[in-house]
Design an enzyme around this catalytic site. Structure first.
Site, PDB file in Angstrom:
ATOM      1  CG  PHE A  56      -6.884   3.025   5.349  1.00 24.48           C
ATOM      2  CD1 PHE A  56      -7.704   1.910   5.327  1.00 24.48           C
ATOM      3  CD2 PHE A  56      -5.575   2.882   4.889  1.00 24.48           C
ATOM      4  CE1 PHE A  56      -7.239   0.687   4.862  1.00 24.48           C
ATOM      5  CE2 PHE A  56      -5.099   1.665   4.419  1.00 24.48           C
ATOM      6  CZ  PHE A  56      -5.929   0.572   4.404  1.00 24.48           C
ATOM      7  CD  GLN A 109       3.838   3.974   6.102  1.00 24.96           C
ATOM      8  OE1 GLN A 109       3.359   3.341   5.179  1.00 24.96           O
ATOM      9  NE2 GLN A 109       3.355   5.129   6.500  1.00 24.96           N
ATOM     10  CG  HIS A 142       1.694  -1.494   7.534  1.00 25.67           C
ATOM     11  ND1 HIS A 142       0.923  -2.167   8.442  1.00 25.67           N
ATOM     12  CD2 HIS A 142       0.841  -0.946   6.638  1.00 25.67           C
ATOM     13  CE1 HIS A 142      -0.360  -2.037   8.094  1.00 25.67           C
ATOM     14  NE2 HIS A 142      -0.429  -1.296   7.006  1.00 25.67           N
ATOM     15  CG  LEU A 193       0.350  -5.028   4.822  1.00 25.85           C
ATOM     16  CD1 LEU A 193       1.424  -4.217   5.523  1.00 25.85           C
ATOM     17  CD2 LEU A 193      -0.308  -4.195   3.750  1.00 25.85           C
ATOM     18  CD  GLU A 196      -3.872   2.130   8.127  1.00 28.64           C
ATOM     19  OE1 GLU A 196      -2.732   1.947   7.653  1.00 28.64           O
ATOM     20  OE2 GLU A 196      -4.329   3.249   8.348  1.00 28.64           O
ATOM     21  NE  ARG A 217      -0.389   2.476   6.841  1.00 27.57           N
ATOM     22  CZ  ARG A 217      -0.446   2.130   5.571  1.00 27.57           C
ATOM     23  NH1 ARG A 217       0.606   2.296   4.793  1.00 27.57           N
ATOM     24  NH2 ARG A 217      -1.545   1.621   5.071  1.00 27.57           N
ATOM     25  CG  HIS A 238       4.077  -0.978   4.199  1.00 29.72           C
ATOM     26  ND1 HIS A 238       3.670  -2.131   3.573  1.00 29.72           N
ATOM     27  CD2 HIS A 238       3.104  -0.058   3.953  1.00 29.72           C
ATOM     28  CE1 HIS A 238       2.504  -1.916   2.985  1.00 29.72           C
ATOM     29  NE2 HIS A 238       2.145  -0.670   3.188  1.00 29.72           N
ATOM     30  NE  ARG A 245       2.362   4.824   1.659  1.00 24.88           N
ATOM     31  CZ  ARG A 245       1.412   3.868   1.582  1.00 24.88           C
ATOM     32  NH1 ARG A 245       0.223   4.141   1.073  1.00 24.88           N
ATOM     33  NH2 ARG A 245       1.664   2.647   2.016  1.00 24.88           N
TER      34      ARG A 245
HETATM   35  C1  LIG Z   1       1.134  -5.646   0.816  1.00 27.38           C
HETATM   36  C2  LIG Z   1       0.975  -4.212   0.475  1.00 27.38           C
HETATM   37  C3  LIG Z   1      -0.268  -3.611   0.551  1.00 27.38           C
HETATM   38  C4  LIG Z   1      -0.428  -2.278   0.213  1.00 27.38           C
HETATM   39  N1  LIG Z   1      -1.673  -1.730   0.282  1.00 27.38           N
HETATM   40  C5  LIG Z   1      -1.843  -0.441  -0.092  1.00 27.38           C
HETATM   41  C6  LIG Z   1      -3.131   0.152  -0.087  1.00 27.38           C
HETATM   42  O1  LIG Z   1      -4.126  -0.488   0.246  1.00 27.38           O
HETATM   43  N2  LIG Z   1      -3.256   1.428  -0.463  1.00 27.38           N
HETATM   44  C7  LIG Z   1      -2.192   2.181  -0.858  1.00 27.38           C
HETATM   45  O2  LIG Z   1      -2.367   3.342  -1.191  1.00 27.38           O
HETATM   46  N3  LIG Z   1      -0.939   1.637  -0.872  1.00 27.38           N
HETATM   47  C8  LIG Z   1      -0.754   0.356  -0.517  1.00 27.38           C
HETATM   48  N4  LIG Z   1       0.509  -0.183  -0.535  1.00 27.38           N
HETATM   49  C9  LIG Z   1       1.602   0.577  -1.125  1.00 27.38           C
HETATM   50  C10 LIG Z   1       1.488   0.539  -2.642  1.00 27.38           C
HETATM   51  O3  LIG Z   1       1.024  -0.712  -3.047  1.00 27.38           O
HETATM   52  C11 LIG Z   1       2.813   0.796  -3.344  1.00 27.38           C
HETATM   53  O4  LIG Z   1       3.410   1.931  -2.799  1.00 27.38           O
HETATM   54  C12 LIG Z   1       2.560   1.046  -4.809  1.00 27.38           C
HETATM   55  O5  LIG Z   1       1.851  -0.033  -5.378  1.00 27.38           O
HETATM   56  C13 LIG Z   1       3.837   1.273  -5.597  1.00 27.38           C
HETATM   57  O6  LIG Z   1       3.485   1.384  -6.943  1.00 27.38           O
HETATM   58  P1  LIG Z   1       4.514   1.852  -8.043  1.00 27.38           P
HETATM   59  O7  LIG Z   1       3.761   1.973  -9.324  1.00 27.38           O
HETATM   60  O8  LIG Z   1       5.261   3.041  -7.553  1.00 27.38           O
HETATM   61  O9  LIG Z   1       5.538   0.667  -8.111  1.00 27.38           O
HETATM   62  P2  LIG Z   1       5.309  -0.922  -8.299  1.00 27.38           P
HETATM   63  O10 LIG Z   1       3.912  -1.327  -8.427  1.00 27.38           O
HETATM   64  O11 LIG Z   1       6.122  -1.565  -7.284  1.00 27.38           O
HETATM   65  O12 LIG Z   1       6.000  -1.190  -9.650  1.00 27.38           O
HETATM   66  C14 LIG Z   1       7.403  -1.105  -9.779  1.00 27.38           C
HETATM   67  C15 LIG Z   1       7.733  -1.609 -11.143  1.00 27.38           C
HETATM   68  O13 LIG Z   1       9.088  -1.297 -11.443  1.00 27.38           O
HETATM   69  C16 LIG Z   1       9.708  -2.438 -11.969  1.00 27.38           C
HETATM   70  N5  LIG Z   1      11.145  -2.328 -11.746  1.00 27.38           N
HETATM   71  C17 LIG Z   1      11.797  -2.116 -10.579  1.00 27.38           C
HETATM   72  N6  LIG Z   1      13.120  -2.054 -10.817  1.00 27.38           N
HETATM   73  C18 LIG Z   1      13.288  -2.221 -12.139  1.00 27.38           C
HETATM   74  C19 LIG Z   1      14.422  -2.275 -12.983  1.00 27.38           C
HETATM   75  N7  LIG Z   1      15.679  -2.137 -12.522  1.00 27.38           N
HETATM   76  N8  LIG Z   1      14.239  -2.491 -14.309  1.00 27.38           N
HETATM   77  C20 LIG Z   1      12.997  -2.656 -14.820  1.00 27.38           C
HETATM   78  N9  LIG Z   1      11.881  -2.610 -14.065  1.00 27.38           N
HETATM   79  C21 LIG Z   1      12.042  -2.393 -12.745  1.00 27.38           C
HETATM   80  C22 LIG Z   1       9.042  -3.587 -11.261  1.00 27.38           C
HETATM   81  O14 LIG Z   1       9.252  -4.798 -11.939  1.00 27.38           O
HETATM   82  C23 LIG Z   1       7.592  -3.113 -11.306  1.00 27.38           C
HETATM   83  O15 LIG Z   1       7.043  -3.378 -12.564  1.00 27.38           O
HETATM   84  C24 LIG Z   1       0.682  -1.516  -0.185  1.00 27.38           C
HETATM   85  C25 LIG Z   1       1.941  -2.110  -0.236  1.00 27.38           C
HETATM   86  C26 LIG Z   1       2.084  -3.439   0.107  1.00 27.38           C
HETATM   87  C27 LIG Z   1       3.437  -4.052   0.095  1.00 27.38           C
END
Ligand SMILES: Cc1cc2nc3c(=O)[nH]c(=O)nc-3n(C[C@H](O)[C@H](O)[C@H](O)COP(=O)(O)OP(=O)(O)OC[C@H]3O[C@@H](n4cnc5c(N)ncnc54)[C@H](O)[C@@H]3O)c2cc1C
Length: 603
Positions: A120, A233, A235, A249, A252, A308, A379, A414
């Protein structure tokens, strides 16, 4: 107050990778844990993660180690990272991956049965543990299975609209059930904010509908500090066509498997501009780049796998110079590997199954035979809630943050794959320390006046009814404005214009109105999200105006170079007593010699 009151030692807001890992850990420490999520359990944004999670397991290349991973992360973040977090992350990620495996995650395998790792951008060695291109799905499934057996109370389809505080510490949260529109008070001794990012502040984004910046705004409104919001970021590879799927998306992983970027003349333009600090690690010819993607340890990575921020800007440059694809992007070609591999179509379908289906179904295009059209998409948010690097506690006692909601690990940019590992490394730490805080501090008092104020504000759009401003129209205008004025290439006059326009949008948002009732009313949900989007947009624009240099994801046309003046502090944002947004420069503590040495030896 006549709302139900639910008691927990630790309340986790968010059920993505960070939230679930925090909840599991807090529960393992004996805390009574509640988890609140806007969507259904298993549907958080993490489920969309594709390419994999970075951890120096050294399975695919035994030269890898936490030291190289640490140095790569710091270089990628242009040294604005919280180095304590970068050290914990590099050291602890392998154990978190193995733990997921022990809990049932089925990672792709090497021939001798170990966890397979892929290349990556910005990672010196193949480092991403993955499950095809559906790694996030496997992570969520595993954490969810493990978590529910620990007896978590999960409040699905609930939105938190305010944090409650008592004498300078967190006391709980106030929210509503999205289906029925009824309010609830969550009384809790500690809170972990794991609410993800803010991509919905922009028009073109890979982020899900949940990403309205709620966690940042909730923390900010309750008095916690935010940090590094200027670093958004973009992407490099989002879909550009058809318009209905713009921004979705393209992992990568496509480039990791040998995909190349071409302009309309068919030239691999990434070879034209290789930054000095990556020159020694980057292939100088196409053949070497291909060998790298196929695991040749003597080859250097192709320029498509530079960081990126850089790749996104190169694409932007090609498009602006009129060398783009018909729909305003450039070409990403994985089909070309047919020249190198027999059965290339089967190979692509096996390695990149989601990408194959995504393009087939959404764009009627077969990526095994035809290049994709792609372009930059909003992203990831490197900035977020400022936290302590060891405990993940924010500047508001009792409030912790992890995952994309927290700032620090990634600095100015990142590296791909470093988010999924961030979620589990710091989710665990946040859960552990939140449980300890709850034990030490006991319950705080809920202030009925704060609850009443939050309720009045939440219901105000109904009072104005359909004669008020339409929330969708304001959101739409905000997204267009941020895309145009505080996007991938920035300049002072445009960002100042953005700050002025934000005032106008805020005035309109104060007059937002909706019809109907409280049962699953999407207009109401949008009206409630709006102030959060406006707050984070203002934070991005304010910090971006002040950072008068280009670094990582923040690129200024009027200050195109990096400046030493901006290399030693983070921009921190807090709400002043009069409600205004205050920006300050907080120095980064000096790095210990031992870590400096690690960076030096990996230059
Ligand atoms: C398409 C895509 C592909 C990606 N691929 C990769 C990858 O291959 N490798 C990598 O390292 N990263 C990747 N990323 C980035 C990574 O997926 C995210 O940064 C990461 O999943 C975020 O996880 P999190 O647990 O912080 O939040 P999330 O998984 O977004 O969870 C947030 C949670 O908070 C809740 N929430 C938000 N606001 C509130 C509120 N006001 N009240 C109650 N609940 C709330 C939501 O409902 C959800 O449950 C990718 C991102 C995208 C968009």
């Amino acid at each position: 107050m006549n709302h139900p009151v639910l008691d927990h030692d630790v309340l986790v807001i968010g059920a993505g990778g960070a939230g679930l890992r925090a909840a599991i850990e807090a529960s393992a420490q004996g805390a009574n844990v509640g988890v609140v999520t806007k969507s259904l359990l298993g549907k958080a944004h993490t489920v969309m993660a594709e390419g994999g999670m970075a951890a120096a397991l050294a399975n695919t290349d035994d030269r890898d180690s936490w030291r190289v991973h640490f140095a790569d992360t710091m270089r990628g973040g242009q040294y604005l990272n919280n180095w304590t977090m970068a050290e914990h992350h590099a050291k602890e990620a392998p154990a978190r991956v193995r733990e997921l495996e022990a809990w049932g995650a089925v990672f792709d395998r090497t021939k001798d049965g170990r966890i397979l790792q892929r290349n990556f951008g910005g990672h010196r060695y193949p480092r991403l543990a993955h499950v095809g291109d559906r790694t996030g799905l496997e992570m969520i499934r595993t954490l969810q299975d493990h978590g529910v057996h620990q007896g978590l109370d999960v409040y699905m389809e609930h939105t938190i609209v305010a944090l409650l505080v008592d004498s300078g510490r967190v006391a709980g949260a106030f929210g509503y059930d999205r289906e029925r529109g009824r309010f609830k008070v969550f009384r809790s001794k500690a809170i972990v904010m794991a609410t993800g990012g803010l991509g919905r502040a922009y028009r073109v984004t890979s982020n899900s509908w949940e990403y309205t910046g709620d966690g940042y705004a909730l923390a900010y409104n309750a008095g916690a500090a935010l940090q590094d919001l200027e670093f958004i970021q973009f992407h490099p590879t989002g879909m550009v066509w058809p318009p209905s799927v713009q921004g979705i998306l393209v992992t990568e992983g496509v480039r990791g498997e040998g995909g190349v970027l071409l302009n309309k003349e068919g030239r691999r333009f990434m070879f034209d501009d290789i930054p000095d600090n990556y020159k020694s690690q980057t292939a100088d010819n196409e053949e070497e780049g291909w060998r790298y993607t196929q695991g040749d340890k003597n080859a250097r990575r192709p320029p498509e796998l530079l960081t990126r921020d850089h790749v996104a800007r190169c694409i932007n440059r090609e498009v602006k110079a009129g060398r783009g694809s018909p729909h305003g992007g450039v070409f990403l070609d994985i089909a070309w590997i047919k020249k190198k591999l027999p059965n290339s179509a089967e190979h692509i379908k096996r390695k990149l199954p989601s990408m194959y289906h995504q393009f087939k179904q959404l764009a009627d295009l077969d990526i095994t035979t035809t290049p994709m059209e792609i372009g930059p998409t909003t992203h990831y948010t490197m900035g977020g809630i400022r936290v302590d690097g060891d405990t993940q506690m924010s500047t508001l006692p009792g409030l912790f943050a992890a995952g994309e909601a927290a700032a620090g690990l990634h600095g100015a940019n990142r590296l791909g794959g470093n988010s999924l590992s961030d979620l589990v490394v710091f989710g665990k730490r946040a859960g552990e320390h939140a449980a300890a805080f709850a034990k030490q501090h006991g319950a705080a008092k809920i202030d009925d006046a704060q609850v009443a104020a939050a309720e009045t504000q939440a219901l105000a759009p109904f009072d104005r009814g359909t004669t008020g401003e339409n929330p969708y129209a304001i959101q739409h205008d905000l997204q267009a404005m941020m895309q145009d004025l505080v996007g991938i290439v920035r300049q002072e006059s445009e960002m100042k214009q953005a700050l002025e326009k934000l005032q106008g949008l805020r005035a309109r948002a104060r007059n937002v109105g909706i019809g109907g009732n409280r049962e699953y009313n999407n207009g109401w949900h949008t009206a409630i999200d709006l102030p959060n989007l406006l707050t984070v947009s203002e934070a991005i624009a304010r910090a971006a105006v002040e950072r008068k240099e280009s670094r990582g994801a923040h690129f200024r046309e009027d200050y195109p170079d990096k400046s030493n003046e901006y290399a030693t502090f983070n921009f921190v944002i807090q709400k002043a007593a009069d409600g205004s947004m205050q920006l300050s420069r907080v120095p980064i503590p000096p790095m210990p010699d031992e870590l400096k040495q690690v960076i030096e030896e990996n230059k």
